[in-house]
Design a protein around this motif. Structure first.
Motif, mmCIF file in Angstrom:
data_model
loop_
_atom_site.group_PDB
_atom_site.id
_atom_site.type_symbol
_atom_site.label_atom_id
_atom_site.label_comp_id
_atom_site.label_asym_id
_atom_site.label_seq_id
_atom_site.Cartn_x
_atom_site.Cartn_y
_atom_site.Cartn_z
ATOM 1 N N HIS A 21 5.653 45.484 6.884
ATOM 2 C CA HIS A 21 6.614 44.681 7.622
ATOM 3 C C HIS A 21 7.360 45.575 8.600
ATOM 4 C CE1 HIS A 21 6.022 41.336 4.762
ATOM 5 N NE2 HIS A 21 5.844 42.328 3.897
ATOM 6 N N LEU A 22 7.561 45.093 9.805
ATOM 7 C CA LEU A 22 8.234 45.848 10.860
ATOM 8 C C LEU A 22 9.639 45.310 11.072
ATOM 9 C CD1 LEU A 22 5.289 46.030 13.429
ATOM 10 C CD2 LEU A 22 6.049 47.839 11.878
ATOM 11 N N ARG A 23 10.600 46.217 11.091
ATOM 12 C CA ARG A 23 11.990 45.846 11.364
ATOM 13 C C ARG A 23 12.565 46.833 12.363
ATOM 14 N NH1 ARG A 23 14.832 42.577 7.559
ATOM 15 N NH2 ARG A 23 13.562 41.962 5.764
ATOM 16 N N GLY A 24 13.244 46.332 13.378
ATOM 17 C CA GLY A 24 13.936 47.196 14.307
ATOM 18 C C GLY A 24 13.066 47.689 15.441
ATOM 19 N N GLU A 25 13.635 48.580 16.225
ATOM 20 C CA GLU A 25 12.969 49.137 17.395
ATOM 21 C C GLU A 25 13.119 50.657 17.373
ATOM 22 O OE1 GLU A 25 11.213 47.300 19.355
ATOM 23 O OE2 GLU A 25 11.851 45.368 18.520
ATOM 24 N N GLY A 26 12.286 51.321 18.169
ATOM 25 C CA GLY A 26 12.393 52.771 18.284
ATOM 26 C C GLY A 26 11.215 53.474 17.655
ATOM 27 N N ASP A 27 11.379 54.750 17.419
ATOM 28 C CA ASP A 27 10.316 55.533 16.813
ATOM 29 C C ASP A 27 10.063 55.048 15.390
ATOM 30 O OD1 ASP A 27 10.026 57.098 19.066
ATOM 31 O OD2 ASP A 27 11.403 58.648 18.350
ATOM 32 N N LEU A 43 19.649 50.862 9.194
ATOM 33 C CA LEU A 43 18.805 51.920 9.757
ATOM 34 C C LEU A 43 17.838 51.372 10.804
ATOM 35 C CD1 LEU A 43 18.196 54.943 9.573
ATOM 36 C CD2 LEU A 43 16.588 54.448 7.726
ATOM 37 N N ALA A 44 17.504 50.079 10.682
ATOM 38 C CA ALA A 44 16.601 49.462 11.644
ATOM 39 C C ALA A 44 17.196 49.385 13.045
ATOM 40 C CB ALA A 44 16.199 48.062 11.171
ATOM 41 N N ALA A 45 18.489 49.600 13.181
ATOM 42 C CA ALA A 45 19.100 49.645 14.509
ATOM 43 C C ALA A 45 18.776 50.949 15.224
ATOM 44 C CB ALA A 45 20.615 49.472 14.405
ATOM 45 N N HIS A 46 18.246 51.917 14.492
ATOM 46 C CA HIS A 46 17.979 53.245 15.047
ATOM 47 C C HIS A 46 16.498 53.612 15.044
ATOM 48 C CE1 HIS A 46 22.319 54.119 14.801
ATOM 49 N NE2 HIS A 46 22.257 53.422 13.684
ATOM 50 N N ARG A 47 15.746 53.066 14.106
ATOM 51 C CA ARG A 47 14.324 53.360 13.997
ATOM 52 C C ARG A 47 13.565 52.078 13.710
ATOM 53 N NH1 ARG A 47 13.368 59.009 13.238
ATOM 54 N NH2 ARG A 47 11.186 58.405 13.449
ATOM 55 N N ARG A 48 12.279 52.071 14.080
ATOM 56 C CA ARG A 48 11.448 50.916 13.725
ATOM 57 C C ARG A 48 10.890 51.160 12.330
ATOM 58 N NH1 ARG A 48 6.816 47.665 17.258
ATOM 59 N NH2 ARG A 48 7.441 45.656 16.383
ATOM 60 N N LEU A 49 11.376 50.410 11.355
ATOM 61 C CA LEU A 49 10.961 50.590 9.975
ATOM 62 C C LEU A 49 9.586 49.957 9.758
ATOM 63 C CD1 LEU A 49 14.291 49.707 8.116
ATOM 64 C CD2 LEU A 49 13.580 51.889 9.132
ATOM 65 N N VAL A 50 8.708 50.728 9.158
ATOM 66 C CA VAL A 50 7.375 50.256 8.771
ATOM 67 C C VAL A 50 7.374 50.222 7.253
ATOM 68 C CG1 VAL A 50 4.895 50.638 8.944
ATOM 69 C CG2 VAL A 50 6.397 51.377 10.815
ATOM 70 N N LEU A 51 7.688 49.054 6.689
ATOM 71 C CA LEU A 51 7.906 48.903 5.255
ATOM 72 C C LEU A 51 6.604 48.503 4.579
ATOM 73 C CD1 LEU A 51 10.993 46.973 6.237
ATOM 74 C CD2 LEU A 51 11.270 48.779 4.549
#
Length: 291
Positions: free
Chosen positions: A15-21, A43-51
């Motif tokens: 699952h993808l959350r947020g934007e960025g690296d 944290l998803a406001a700073h990095r794109r989480l790949v859960l």
């Protein structure tokens, strides 16, 4: 919902959350669906989480062979995710039991890990499981809590091996704050967890602590070992011990936090984690941006 295929043919979801690296996130439990991690306290406001949903949890398929729930058998699932994402190297965050998987992956594929964040990870795979004494010492830090007197016997019963303690009371020791957020988090645990897989994940045969410590002694990736001040497993001293195994590790102890520090103080957790990840400048090529 994106998916990819593990080496044994099992279809796995993330699952993808947020934007960025991108930041690849390995859940704990063991074997709890990644849903419980939410956005990791912002944290998803700073990095794109790949859960990642580990095999047999969340939206990932159950494997044909249940023996592959064993921690070391899932290392190549993590590596297959990296290849699927097209990342030469990846930043990884692992929570709790997911840290065993992250350490095994880092030992087997050291050049594929850019930075590693270990959040309240018990260093079981390294040969230092938690003791009852450590858990009780942490619990006694909560003696001022109004629920302490009724919850402590449940913890003692659980540590003595009783099968059915009152988890509603016991769970309070895992959270720095027993509020509505913590109660909702615990209420969802049973539905989100694969108990059969959890029993297989930490099979002792999955680990060779001396060999793992030797392999990680030359790990080039910077590592942040984050512990909660009130957590019984790992205690801050166990986190410091684990950091001593890793050549490029630093330790952070979050004040007032339990086993889920992003719930207890999201701002502190996110600030410390982002600070570490942003320190990636000057270490060479980092992970590519996911579009």
């Amino acid at each position: 919902m994106p998916t990819f295929t593990a080496p044994d043919g099992t279809e796995l979801a993330y699952h993808l959350r947020g934007e960025g690296d991108p930041l690849v996130v390995l859940p704990g439990g063991p074997m709890r669906a990644s849903r419980y991690l939410g956005d990791l306290g912002g944290l998803a406001a700073h990095r794109r989480l790949v859960l990642l949903d580990l095999r047999g949890t969340g939206d990932s398929a159950a494997p044909a062979d249940p023996a592959t729930y064993r921690c070391d058998r899932q290392v190549e699932d993590v590596e297959a995710l990296r290849v699927h994402l097209g990342l030469e190297r990846m930043d990884v965050l692992a929570h709790s039991a997911g840290g065993s998987l992250a350490l095994l992956h880092a030992a087997r594929h050291p050049d594929r890990v850019a930075r590693l964040v270990l959040v309240t990870v018990i260093p079981r795979a390294l040969g230092r499981p938690p003791t009852a004494e450590e858990r009780l010492a942490a619990a006694r830090l909560r003696a001022h809590e109004p629920w302490f007197a009724t919850a402590l016997p449940e913890l003692e019963a659980w540590l003595a091996g009783e099968d059915d303690p009152d988890w509603n009371r016991l769970a309070r020791f895992f959270h720095g704050r027993w509020d509505d957020t913590a109660r909702a988090h615990e209420a969802a645990a049973e539905e989100e967890s694969n108990d059969e897989a959890a029993g297989l994940f930490h099979d002792p045969a999955a680990f060779d602590p001396p060999a793992l410590r030797a392999a990680l002694s030359s790990l080039p990736a910077p590592v942040l070992v984050l512990a909660g001040e009130l957590d019984g497993a790992p205690r801050p001293e166990a986190a410091r011990w684990a950091a001593g195994v890793l050549p490029c590790a630093e330790v952070a102890v979050q004040p007032g936090a339990g086993h889920y520090p992003w719930l207890d103080d999201p701002e502190w957790f996110t600030g410390r984690t982002v600070s570490f990840l942003d320190g990636a400048t000057g270490r060479g090529p980092g992970p590519a941006r996911l579009d």
